[in-house]
Design an enzyme around this catalytic site. Sequence first.
Site, PDB file in Angstrom:
ATOM      1  N   SER A 265     -83.809  15.601 -58.230  1.00  0.00           N
ATOM      2  CA  SER A 265     -82.681  15.242 -57.906  1.00  0.00           C
ATOM      3  C   SER A 265     -82.184  13.862 -58.297  1.00  0.00           C
ATOM      4  CB  SER A 265     -82.667  15.250 -56.519  1.00  0.00           C
ATOM      5  OG  SER A 265     -81.624  14.714 -55.762  1.00  0.00           O
TER       6      SER A 265
ATOM      7  N   LEU B  83     -81.050  27.352 -56.092  1.00  0.00           N
ATOM      8  CA  LEU B  83     -81.419  27.008 -57.804  1.00  0.00           C
ATOM      9  C   LEU B  83     -82.869  28.075 -58.199  1.00  0.00           C
ATOM     10  CD1 LEU B  83     -80.652  23.459 -57.470  1.00  0.00           C
ATOM     11  CD2 LEU B  83     -79.415  24.716 -57.422  1.00  0.00           C
TER      12      LEU B  83
ATOM     13  N   TYR C 214     -84.868  12.180 -47.826  1.00  0.00           N
ATOM     14  CA  TYR C 214     -84.776  12.814 -48.825  1.00  0.00           C
ATOM     15  C   TYR C 214     -85.074  11.842 -50.341  1.00  0.00           C
ATOM     16  CZ  TYR C 214     -82.718  16.323 -51.748  1.00  0.00           C
ATOM     17  OH  TYR C 214     -82.471  16.870 -53.481  1.00  0.00           O
TER      18      TYR C 214
ATOM     19  N   LYS D 199     -87.783  12.159 -52.926  1.00  0.00           N
ATOM     20  CA  LYS D 199     -87.645  12.337 -54.507  1.00  0.00           C
ATOM     21  C   LYS D 199     -87.940  11.308 -55.710  1.00  0.00           C
ATOM     22  CE  LYS D 199     -85.838  16.498 -54.212  1.00  0.00           C
ATOM     23  NZ  LYS D 199     -86.069  17.860 -54.527  1.00  0.00           N
TER      24      LYS D 199
HETATM   25  N1  LIG Z   1     -78.449  22.491 -54.091  1.00  0.00           N
HETATM   26  C1  LIG Z   1     -78.385  21.068 -54.896  1.00  0.00           C
HETATM   27  O1  LIG Z   1     -76.896  19.952 -54.480  1.00  0.00           O
HETATM   28  C2  LIG Z   1     -79.519  20.000 -55.072  1.00  0.00           C
HETATM   29  C3  LIG Z   1     -79.495  19.396 -55.730  1.00  0.00           C
HETATM   30  C4  LIG Z   1     -80.181  18.127 -56.107  1.00  0.00           C
HETATM   31  C5  LIG Z   1     -81.639  18.682 -56.016  1.00  0.00           C
HETATM   32  N2  LIG Z   1     -81.771  19.909 -55.445  1.00  0.00           N
HETATM   33  C6  LIG Z   1     -83.029  20.293 -55.373  1.00  0.00           C
HETATM   34  O2  LIG Z   1     -83.024  21.991 -56.004  1.00  0.00           O
HETATM   35  C7  LIG Z   1     -84.086  22.617 -55.398  1.00  0.00           C
HETATM   36  C8  LIG Z   1     -83.694  23.645 -54.346  1.00  0.00           C
HETATM   37  O3  LIG Z   1     -82.224  23.092 -53.392  1.00  0.00           O
HETATM   38  P1  LIG Z   1     -81.619  24.707 -53.721  1.00  0.00           P
HETATM   39  O4  LIG Z   1     -80.169  23.745 -53.096  1.00  0.00           O
HETATM   40  O5  LIG Z   1     -81.562  25.749 -54.312  1.00  0.00           O
HETATM   41  O6  LIG Z   1     -82.205  25.016 -52.145  1.00  0.00           O
HETATM   42  P2  LIG Z   1     -81.705  25.784 -51.073  1.00  0.00           P
HETATM   43  O7  LIG Z   1     -81.039  27.213 -51.063  1.00  0.00           O
HETATM   44  O8  LIG Z   1     -82.025  25.716 -49.276  1.00  0.00           O
HETATM   45  O9  LIG Z   1     -83.151  26.756 -51.053  1.00  0.00           O
HETATM   46  C9  LIG Z   1     -84.475  26.885 -50.849  1.00  0.00           C
HETATM   47  C10 LIG Z   1     -85.394  27.401 -51.115  1.00  0.00           C
HETATM   48  O10 LIG Z   1     -86.570  26.527 -51.046  1.00  0.00           O
HETATM   49  C11 LIG Z   1     -87.017  28.131 -49.946  1.00  0.00           C
HETATM   50  N3  LIG Z   1     -88.399  26.986 -49.364  1.00  0.00           N
HETATM   51  C12 LIG Z   1     -88.059  26.111 -48.684  1.00  0.00           C
HETATM   52  N4  LIG Z   1     -89.422  25.049 -47.614  1.00  0.00           N
HETATM   53  C13 LIG Z   1     -90.468  26.047 -47.933  1.00  0.00           C
HETATM   54  C14 LIG Z   1     -91.684  26.291 -47.699  1.00  0.00           C
HETATM   55  N5  LIG Z   1     -91.806  25.008 -46.847  1.00  0.00           N
HETATM   56  N6  LIG Z   1     -91.968  26.859 -48.206  1.00  0.00           N
HETATM   57  C15 LIG Z   1     -91.375  27.375 -49.218  1.00  0.00           C
HETATM   58  N7  LIG Z   1     -90.268  27.892 -49.584  1.00  0.00           N
HETATM   59  C16 LIG Z   1     -89.121  26.866 -48.766  1.00  0.00           C
HETATM   60  C17 LIG Z   1     -86.068  28.444 -49.150  1.00  0.00           C
HETATM   61  O11 LIG Z   1     -87.107  29.862 -49.076  1.00  0.00           O
HETATM   62  P3  LIG Z   1     -87.502  29.899 -47.411  1.00  0.00           P
HETATM   63  O12 LIG Z   1     -86.984  29.141 -46.712  1.00  0.00           O
HETATM   64  O13 LIG Z   1     -86.980  31.675 -47.515  1.00  0.00           O
HETATM   65  O14 LIG Z   1     -88.762  29.729 -47.270  1.00  0.00           O
HETATM   66  C18 LIG Z   1     -84.936  28.594 -50.207  1.00  0.00           C
HETATM   67  O15 LIG Z   1     -86.117  29.703 -51.442  1.00  0.00           O
HETATM   68  C19 LIG Z   1     -84.583  21.655 -54.262  1.00  0.00           C
HETATM   69  O16 LIG Z   1     -85.773  21.281 -54.166  1.00  0.00           O
HETATM   70  C20 LIG Z   1     -83.745  20.119 -53.347  1.00  0.00           C
HETATM   71  O17 LIG Z   1     -83.950  18.672 -53.143  1.00  0.00           O
HETATM   72  C21 LIG Z   1     -80.974  20.576 -55.329  1.00  0.00           C
END
Ligand SMILES: NC(=O)c1ccc[n+]([C@@H]2O[C@H](COP(=O)([O-])OP(=O)(O)OC[C@H]3O[C@@H](n4cnc5c(N)ncnc54)[C@H](OP(=O)(O)O)[C@@H]3O)[C@@H](O)[C@H]2O)c1
Length: 302
Positions: free
Chosen positions: A146, A22, A159, A163
Site C-alpha cells: 500500500s 482488489l 496498518y 505494510k
Molecule cells: N482498497 C484500497 O484502497 C487499498 C489500498 C492499498 C492497499 N490495499 C490492500 O489491498 C488488499 C485487498 O484490499 P481490498 O481493498 O480488496 O479489501 P476488501 O475488499 O475488504 O477484501 C479483503 C479480502 O481479504 C479477505 N480476507 C480478510 N481477512 C482474511 C483472512 N484472515 N483470511 C482470508 N481472507 C481474508 C476477504 O475475504 P473474507 O472476509 O471472505 O475472508 C476479502 O476477500 C489488502 O491487503 C489491502 O491492505 C487496499
Amino acid sequence: MAANPSPGKLSTVLVTGGTDGLGRATAILLAERGYHVFAAGRNAERLEALSQLAHDRKLPLEALELDVCDAASGERGIAEIERRAGPVDILVSNAGIAIAAVMEEVTPADLRRVLETNFFSPIRLAHRVLPEMRRRRHGRIINMSSISGKVAIPVMGPYAASKHALEAASDSMRLELYPFGIHVVLIEPGYIQTSMNRTAAELSSAYAKGAERSPYKGIYQAFLGEWERTRKASRYQPEDCARVVLRAIEDEPPRARYVVTRRAKIGIFARRLLSDQALDNRFKKAFRLDELRELLAREEKN
Ligand SMILES: NC(=O)c1ccc[n+]([C@@H]2O[C@H](COP(=O)([O-])OP(=O)(O)OC[C@H]3O[C@@H](n4cnc5c(N)ncnc54)[C@H](OP(=O)(O)O)[C@@H]3O)[C@@H](O)[C@H]2O)c1
C-alpha cells in the site's frame, strides 16, 4: 479473452483475499487470461458467488476456503491446490485488513490482528510454497502492500506498520530468491473503493466510539476528514489494480514494485524527495496539528 498461458509458463495462481475487492478483480482478470486461479477467502457466501460466476463464465477459477491467519487452514488450502492443479506457481498475497487507531490507544490484540493478517500470513504462505518454487527454479510472489507501506499518517499506524514490515521482508526476499529465479514483487495501491472501508470501520468501531472522550479526539476528527476527501477524490476501480498485478506477473523481469493510483505515485514520490521535517510539515497542516497543539496549550492554561 486472451489465450491460455503458454506451456511451461507460470500458471497456477493462489490469490488470498480473492473473494472481494482488489483480490477478486485480480482473480477474475487472471482467470480471463487463462491462468488456473484459486481465489481464497473465509466468507461462504462470497466463495459461493465466485464459484457461480466461474461456472457461468466458464473461467478456470476455483473458490477456496482459506483463512490466512490460521496456519492449518493455509496448509489445507495449499495442499488442496496441489492435489487439484499441482504446485503453486504464483502466490498473490492480497488478503488484508485495516484498523484505524492512534498508536497509544490500539490494543495489543488489535495490533497483532493487523500484523497477523497483513504481515505474518503472507510470510507463512511464502514459507509453504517457496521450497517447491526453489526446487523448480521458478515462481513469483506478489505481495499487496500500500502507499501505507511507504508513508505513515496519524491513526493509520497499525496498518502502516504491517505494510512497512511487508515491504522490508519483500525487499530481503527479492534478493535472497534472485539466485533461484524467483521474483518477489510489491504492489503499492493508493485509495481504491472496496469493502475494505466498511470492514475497517467495523474493526475500528471501538476507537471511533471512544474518540469523543479521547485526548486524540482532534486527530481522529482530522483523520476522518482527510479520509473522506481521499475517498471522494478517488476514481479508481479494483480492476485498475488487477491490471497492474497482471503486469507484475507477466513483465519479464518484473519491477520490484508497482504503484497504483495517481495519489499514491505523488505520495511515494514526495516521501522519497522530501526530508522528514518537510513531510511532517505537510501532514501537520493536513491534520491541523498546530491548531490542536495551541488548543491543548490554551486548555492547560484555563
Ligand atoms: N482498497 C484500497 O484502497 C487499498 C489500498 C492499498 C492497499 N490495499 C490492500 O489491498 C488488499 C485487498 O484490499 P481490498 O481493498 O480488496 O479489501 P476488501 O475488499 O475488504 O477484501 C479483503 C479480502 O481479504 C479477505 N480476507 C480478510 N481477512 C482474511 C483472512 N484472515 N483470511 C482470508 N481472507 C481474508 C476477504 O475475504 P473474507 O472476509 O471472505 O475472508 C476479502 O476477500 C489488502 O491487503 C489491502 O491492505 C487496499
